[in-house]
Write an enzyme that holds these catalytic residues in place. Sequence first.
Site, PDB file in Angstrom:
ATOM      1  CB  THR A  30      -0.915   0.032   1.240  1.00 39.38           C
ATOM      2  OG1 THR A  30      -0.098   0.042   2.423  1.00 39.38           O
ATOM      3  CG2 THR A  30      -1.837  -1.177   1.261  1.00 39.38           C
ATOM      4  CB  CYS A  34       0.890   2.044  10.459  1.00 38.05           C
ATOM      5  SG  CYS A  34      -0.084   1.850   8.961  1.00 38.05           S
ATOM      6  CB  CYS A  38      -1.982   0.912  12.739  1.00 38.46           C
ATOM      7  SG  CYS A  38      -3.163   1.419  11.454  1.00 38.46           S
ATOM      8  NE  ARG A  63      -1.302   7.001   0.617  1.00 40.30           N
ATOM      9  CZ  ARG A  63      -2.317   6.603   1.365  1.00 40.30           C
ATOM     10  NH1 ARG A  63      -2.485   7.126   2.572  1.00 40.30           N
ATOM     11  NH2 ARG A  63      -3.155   5.682   0.934  1.00 40.30           N
ATOM     12  CB  CYS A  65      -1.544   5.112   8.518  1.00 40.41           C
ATOM     13  SG  CYS A  65      -3.137   4.367   8.906  1.00 40.41           S
ATOM     14  CB  CYS A  68      -2.466   4.624  13.314  1.00 39.72           C
ATOM     15  SG  CYS A  68      -1.093   4.517  12.128  1.00 39.72           S
ATOM     16  CG  ASP A 439      15.539  16.007  48.670  1.00 39.24           C
ATOM     17  OD1 ASP A 439      15.448  17.171  48.279  1.00 39.24           O
ATOM     18  OD2 ASP A 439      14.587  15.372  49.182  1.00 39.24           O
TER      19      ASP A 439
END
Length: 490
Positions: A30, A34, A38, A63, A65, A68, A439
């Site tokens: 695709t 992601c 996702c 590119r 998603c 997500c 401390d």
Amino acid sequence: MHTDHERCVRAVQSKDARFDGWFFTAVLTTRIYCRPSCPAAPPKVENMTFYPSAAAAQQAGFRACKRCRPDAAPGSPRWNERADAVARAMRLIADGVVDREGVPGLAARLGYSTRQIERQLRAELGAGPLALARAQRAQTARLLIETSPLPMAEIAFAAGFASVRTFNETVREVFALPPTELRRRVRRGSQAATPGALTLRLPFRAPLCPDNLFGHLAATAVPGVEEWRDGAYRRTLRLPYGHGVAALRPRPDHIECRLSLTDLRDLAGAIARCRRMLDLDADPEAVDAALGADPALAPLVRKAPGRRVPRTADAEEFALRAVLGQQVSTAAARTLAGRLVTAHGEPVEDPEGGLTRLFPTAGTLAGLDPEALAMPRARRSTLIGLVAELADGRLSLGAGSDWEQARRELAALPGIGPWTVEIIAMRALGDPDAFTATDLGIRHAARELGLPATPAALLRHSDAWRPWRAYAVQYLWATGDHPINQLPTP
């Protein structure tokens, strides 16, 4: 981690949100990348490949998603845990240094050549500083597109793009949508009411215990600079292009962040400072697993897992406040800092609350008369010495500073002892292994838990908590009933 293929596959198949930001999953069929959690059906194993950064995935032609939103995942904990050149470079890039000063400016701050920085970032992150800064600009642009009514041309320049054309091309390439379509997809009514006022969701890795985080910030708030109002911690921010006001409110699955900025070019830097201040890129599972292995700390971890280290939006400011707070109560330290702010802080307007000033810079304080400081002579001398070092640039405590070098330089200043050095290292520098063995609150908690109570013995025992001793401090402090340990009541 992205090179451990089997472990990455298991994380993706189980939709494990703990690994969001550690690596990114790219799907070869695709051409989408992601975050591991996702919600879409996991791709076939043979179609998965993994990248160490969103910038590397984008450079490879994938590119983001749309479901997500991997570009908005929590940052990698590595940049908070480490102090090497790559981690320091990533903190500076997040703070916007590449956009303002270019790669030569980044390299100069780190003391390396541009070629060395390029090589180190590419080797570990699969992308150079320009690509990493570009990925950040794309995320900033998306935030402005979806949360403000600004014209696209203004968004382009506010996000740091050199031209509207580059802005359009980058948004299309990264998100597979033009900017106008991204805006159309936002639900009606979710945009900010006025330009410059943005409401964002800051993600984090669960669990997160807000009690000591917001309790500490609220209990130590300097009047005029910080306040707790309507369930939110609010403070003024001094930023490269102007100033701003941040309002941070804890929610079950995110931090609600409202930013009012005088210049939207400061958006990415303001978000980075808010995330750093709330320690939102921490890995609580790793921290709690290590500390919970100690029988003395285990009940504290089980009772309130996910404690973060309350840090600061301005390291220089915190160092000055740490000196003001030496050997006095929290209330007295707030009073001293408040007087300094009233006398020397730059005025700001805050229509939504009671914030009135920015904390004065070291440069501003360098010219004041020491006799005007109402405090013991020894502490006054320490403060003036620290102001001089910061104002002249001989001491650097910024996002790209070297933690150990800063420790040595602080310890060399008269009047600054181990407690002050470690509290600055923990809250200003962000060292997750800083430990305040001297401390009083820590020593009292150690006695109550059956741990060694002398600083030297406790320091030796704390070796088992490395590299998370700053988080151990939060669990130890939480055994007391001090206001820093609980959210303020309405």
